[in-house]
Design a protein around this motif. Structure first.
Motif, PDB file in Angstrom:
ATOM      1  N   PRO A  94      -3.986   6.496   0.844  1.00 43.46           N
ATOM      2  CA  PRO A  94      -3.199   6.028   0.994  1.00 43.46           C
ATOM      3  C   PRO A  94      -3.616   4.699   0.996  1.00 43.46           C
ATOM      4  N   GLU A  95      -4.915   3.646   0.400  1.00 41.35           N
ATOM      5  CA  GLU A  95      -5.144   2.817   0.640  1.00 41.35           C
ATOM      6  C   GLU A  95      -4.762   2.102  -0.560  1.00 41.35           C
TER       7      GLU A  95
ATOM      8  N   LYS B  67       0.475  -1.260   0.092  1.00 40.30           N
ATOM      9  CA  LYS B  67       0.417  -0.391   0.393  1.00 40.30           C
ATOM     10  C   LYS B  67       0.893   1.162  -0.125  1.00 40.30           C
ATOM     11  N   VAL B  68       0.314   2.125  -0.569  1.00 46.82           N
ATOM     12  CA  VAL B  68       0.996   3.907  -0.793  1.00 46.82           C
ATOM     13  C   VAL B  68       1.466   3.787   0.557  1.00 46.82           C
ATOM     14  N   LYS B  69       0.656   4.030   2.060  1.00 45.21           N
ATOM     15  CA  LYS B  69       0.650   4.116   2.923  1.00 45.21           C
ATOM     16  C   LYS B  69       2.005   3.888   3.725  1.00 45.21           C
ATOM     17  N   GLU B  70       2.366   2.548   3.097  1.00 42.50           N
ATOM     18  CA  GLU B  70       3.504   1.908   3.896  1.00 42.50           C
ATOM     19  C   GLU B  70       5.034   2.727   3.829  1.00 42.50           C
ATOM     20  N   ILE B  71       4.453   2.922   1.955  1.00 43.60           N
ATOM     21  CA  ILE B  71       5.987   3.871   1.914  1.00 43.60           C
ATOM     22  C   ILE B  71       6.195   5.378   1.877  1.00 43.60           C
TER      23      ILE B  71
ATOM     24  N   VAL C 133      -3.691  11.537  -0.848  1.00 42.69           N
ATOM     25  CA  VAL C 133      -4.467  12.498  -0.314  1.00 42.69           C
ATOM     26  C   VAL C 133      -5.726  11.601   0.491  1.00 42.69           C
ATOM     27  N   GLU C 134      -6.722  11.838   1.195  1.00 38.62           N
ATOM     28  CA  GLU C 134      -7.458  11.375   2.353  1.00 38.62           C
ATOM     29  C   GLU C 134      -8.468  12.291   2.740  1.00 38.62           C
TER      30      GLU C 134
END
Length: 130
Positions: A84-85, A6-10, A111-112
């Motif tokens: 982020p997902e 996931k994008v949020k991990e990096i 963006v969230e």
């Protein structure tokens, strides 16, 4: 496979930003000082645009800006973003599809709910793959 991450991990979460009322010269100095290639433009935590070092630098050299030109007058809108997902594969596809006339999209704001929560670069993705 790494592309399922996931994008949020990096993503980078402490994003250096600017506001739209800042003079282009000061925004460019911020880009150079922090050695970054793009600067998301944020108003009240909401992403409203983005400027890139290559665009701004190129136009400064060509003397295209009047003294006092604000970021608002030159920022790129709408901004191509990811969530982020999203997976890294999604981010790569967005980078490929979102290519502007400059030929490469190497930074994606994350963006969230309309709020900027991070940024991911092509370099971040490459580091995950190798």
């Amino acid at each position: 496979m790494m592309l399922n991450k996931k994008v949020k991990e990096i993503m980078t979460t402490d994003v250096i930003t600017t506001t739209s009322d800042i003079d282009v010269v000061f925004a460019f100095e911020k880009l150079m000082k922090h050695k970054i290639s793009s600067l998301p433009v944020v108003e009240d935590d909401e992403l409203v645009g983005i400027i890139t070092a290559s665009d701004v630098g190129h136009n400064l050299i060509l003397d295209k800006y009047e003294l006092g030109t604000s970021v608002k007058e030159i920022m790129i809108q709408p901004v191509v973003t990811v969530s982020p997902e999203d997976t890294l594969e999604d981010a790569i596809n967005v980078m490929k599809e979102g290519v502007s006339s400059s030929g490469i999209l190497n930074q994606l704001p994350v963006v969230e709910n309309g709020k900027l929560v991070g940024i991911i670069s092509d370099g971040d993705i490459i580091q995950q793959l190798f």
